[in-house]
Write a protein that holds these residues in place. Structure first.
Motif, PDB file in Angstrom:
ATOM      1  N   PHE A 126      11.527  -5.306  -7.130  1.00 34.73           N
ATOM      2  CA  PHE A 126      11.650  -6.006  -5.850  1.00 34.73           C
ATOM      3  C   PHE A 126      10.313  -6.132  -5.120  1.00 34.73           C
ATOM      4  N   ALA A 127       9.504  -5.094  -5.186  1.00 35.64           N
ATOM      5  CA  ALA A 127       8.291  -5.034  -4.359  1.00 35.64           C
ATOM      6  C   ALA A 127       7.119  -4.448  -5.137  1.00 35.64           C
ATOM      7  N   SER A 128       5.938  -4.585  -4.556  1.00 41.19           N
ATOM      8  CA  SER A 128       4.735  -3.922  -5.061  1.00 41.19           C
ATOM      9  C   SER A 128       4.534  -2.657  -4.242  1.00 41.19           C
ATOM     10  N   HIS A 129       4.161  -1.582  -4.904  1.00 43.50           N
ATOM     11  CA  HIS A 129       4.050  -0.288  -4.235  1.00 43.50           C
ATOM     12  C   HIS A 129       2.673   0.323  -4.453  1.00 43.50           C
ATOM     13  N   GLU A 130       2.110   0.858  -3.381  1.00 43.80           N
ATOM     14  CA  GLU A 130       0.885   1.653  -3.420  1.00 43.80           C
ATOM     15  C   GLU A 130       1.150   2.880  -2.559  1.00 43.80           C
ATOM     16  N   LEU A 131       1.428   3.987  -3.211  1.00 42.31           N
ATOM     17  CA  LEU A 131       1.808   5.214  -2.514  1.00 42.31           C
ATOM     18  C   LEU A 131       0.946   6.372  -3.011  1.00 42.31           C
ATOM     19  N   ASN A 132       0.533   7.217  -2.100  1.00 42.61           N
ATOM     20  CA  ASN A 132      -0.237   8.401  -2.481  1.00 42.61           C
ATOM     21  C   ASN A 132       0.638   9.469  -3.115  1.00 42.61           C
ATOM     22  N   SER A 133       1.918   9.465  -2.750  1.00 44.30           N
ATOM     23  CA  SER A 133       2.839  10.459  -3.274  1.00 44.30           C
ATOM     24  C   SER A 133       4.242   9.856  -3.373  1.00 44.30           C
ATOM     25  N   ILE A 134       5.135  10.595  -3.960  1.00 51.24           N
ATOM     26  CA  ILE A 134       6.500  10.120  -4.191  1.00 51.24           C
ATOM     27  C   ILE A 134       7.342  10.370  -2.940  1.00 51.24           C
ATOM     28  N   PRO A 135       7.924   9.321  -2.364  1.00 47.13           N
ATOM     29  CA  PRO A 135       8.695   9.484  -1.124  1.00 47.13           C
ATOM     30  C   PRO A 135       9.844  10.491  -1.233  1.00 47.13           C
ATOM     31  N   GLN A 136      10.545  10.514  -2.362  1.00 47.65           N
ATOM     32  CA  GLN A 136      11.652  11.459  -2.517  1.00 47.65           C
ATOM     33  C   GLN A 136      11.147  12.901  -2.465  1.00 47.65           C
ATOM     34  N   VAL A 137      10.004  13.151  -3.066  1.00 42.46           N
ATOM     35  CA  VAL A 137       9.425  14.500  -3.069  1.00 42.46           C
ATOM     36  C   VAL A 137       8.943  14.849  -1.664  1.00 42.46           C
ATOM     37  N   ASP A 138       8.269  13.909  -0.998  1.00 40.56           N
ATOM     38  CA  ASP A 138       7.800  14.147   0.371  1.00 40.56           C
ATOM     39  C   ASP A 138       8.955  14.468   1.313  1.00 40.56           C
ATOM     40  N   ALA A 139      10.066  13.778   1.142  1.00 39.51           N
ATOM     41  CA  ALA A 139      11.214  13.962   2.029  1.00 39.51           C
ATOM     42  C   ALA A 139      11.891  15.317   1.838  1.00 39.51           C
ATOM     43  N   MET A 140      11.570  16.008   0.759  1.00 44.33           N
ATOM     44  CA  MET A 140      12.127  17.350   0.555  1.00 44.33           C
ATOM     45  C   MET A 140      11.643  18.302   1.648  1.00 44.33           C
ATOM     46  N   ASP A 141      10.421  18.124   2.123  1.00 50.47           N
ATOM     47  CA  ASP A 141       9.870  18.978   3.171  1.00 50.47           C
ATOM     48  C   ASP A 141      10.215  18.487   4.568  1.00 50.47           C
ATOM     49  N   ASN A 142      10.494  17.191   4.692  1.00 49.53           N
ATOM     50  CA  ASN A 142      10.810  16.604   5.990  1.00 49.53           C
ATOM     51  C   ASN A 142      11.733  15.416   5.751  1.00 49.53           C
ATOM     52  N   PHE A 143      13.033  15.644   5.918  1.00 51.15           N
ATOM     53  CA  PHE A 143      14.034  14.621   5.587  1.00 51.15           C
ATOM     54  C   PHE A 143      13.795  13.308   6.327  1.00 51.15           C
ATOM     55  N   GLU A 144      13.216  13.367   7.511  1.00 48.24           N
ATOM     56  CA  GLU A 144      12.959  12.140   8.281  1.00 48.24           C
ATOM     57  C   GLU A 144      12.016  11.186   7.554  1.00 48.24           C
ATOM     58  N   LEU A 145      11.203  11.710   6.640  1.00 47.95           N
ATOM     59  CA  LEU A 145      10.292  10.855   5.879  1.00 47.95           C
ATOM     60  C   LEU A 145      11.033   9.866   4.984  1.00 47.95           C
ATOM     61  N   ILE A 146      12.280  10.137   4.735  1.00 44.92           N
ATOM     62  CA  ILE A 146      13.097   9.220   3.930  1.00 44.92           C
ATOM     63  C   ILE A 146      13.134   7.829   4.570  1.00 44.92           C
ATOM     64  N   HIS A 147      12.992   7.790   5.891  1.00 47.60           N
ATOM     65  CA  HIS A 147      13.069   6.530   6.631  1.00 47.60           C
ATOM     66  C   HIS A 147      11.758   5.738   6.620  1.00 47.60           C
ATOM     67  N   HIS A 148      10.663   6.336   6.191  1.00 44.15           N
ATOM     68  CA  HIS A 148       9.375   5.637   6.171  1.00 44.15           C
ATOM     69  C   HIS A 148       9.282   4.627   5.041  1.00 44.15           C
ATOM     70  N   HIS A 149       9.866   4.946   3.895  1.00 43.58           N
ATOM     71  CA  HIS A 149       9.791   4.042   2.755  1.00 43.58           C
ATOM     72  C   HIS A 149      11.169   3.732   2.188  1.00 43.58           C
ATOM     73  N   LEU A 150      11.895   4.768   1.833  1.00 42.27           N
ATOM     74  CA  LEU A 150      13.094   4.596   1.022  1.00 42.27           C
ATOM     75  C   LEU A 150      14.195   3.793   1.700  1.00 42.27           C
ATOM     76  N   THR A 151      14.548   4.135   2.928  1.00 38.28           N
ATOM     77  CA  THR A 151      15.641   3.427   3.620  1.00 38.28           C
ATOM     78  C   THR A 151      15.124   2.414   4.630  1.00 38.28           C
ATOM     79  N   ASN A 152      13.842   2.154   4.621  1.00 37.79           N
ATOM     80  CA  ASN A 152      13.216   1.269   5.594  1.00 37.79           C
ATOM     81  C   ASN A 152      13.162  -0.159   5.049  1.00 37.79           C
TER      82      ASN A 152
END
Length: 170
Positions: A126-152
């Protein structure tokens, strides 16, 4: 005919996990045109059709054809055609070609990613991605991060490209 194949099954209940099946074998990714809903970043179980975030590679004694028939039968609620089974087998073999036994993976926009990877640059379904880290892994430490990429939806739409591929049975 049974053979030993590398396949992905639910790794754990981390982040998002609605599947409670014993083995949690993945379906072929059913990504639609709204990847932010979860179809672009969650695995789905062949048996219960419920989602989970992390999968691990294990060796199963089965065949791709058997798994194809089970997945497609559960999706279509009918017997799949030989052509549908053959297409599923071709697609899943391509998707799983680089998975390694014992490793943990996430899925993002049609791409399997080892959960330890960093600096991701790829064109997804669907899209092109440039990410420093994996959003699912990042969200393990802070669930709110799920909204920055994954559900946004805005993230996905901003990165949208000409669709390169979609789930073959949607």
């Amino acid at each position: 005919m049974k053979e030993k194949i590398n396949y992905l099954v639910k790794a754990n209940d981390n982040l998002v996990s609605f599947c409670k099946c014993g083995d949690g074998r993945i379906t072929y990714p059913a990504q639609a045109d709204c990847p932010w809903c979860g179809c672009g970043w969650l695995f789905t179980c062949i048996t219960c059709r419920k989602a989970f975030a992390f999968a691990k590679c294990v060796q199963l004694e089965t065949s791709h054809e058997y798994l194809a028939k089970e997945d497609l039968r559960n999706y279509f609620k009918r017997e799949p055609t030989d052509a549908e089974v053959n297409k599923w087998v071709e697609e899943i073999k391509e998707l799983l070609a680089s998975v390694e036994k014992g490793e943990e993976y996430v899925i993002l926009d049609g791409k399997l990613i080892n959960s330890t990877e960093t600096n991701l640059h790829f064109k997804g379904w669907f899209a092109s991605h440039e990410l420093n880290s994996i959003p699912q892994v990042d969200a393990m430490d802070n669930f709110e991060l799920i909204h920055h990429h994954l559900t946004n939806q805005g993230y996905w739409e901003k990165k949208k490209q000409t669709v390169t591929k979609r789930c073959f049975y949607l």
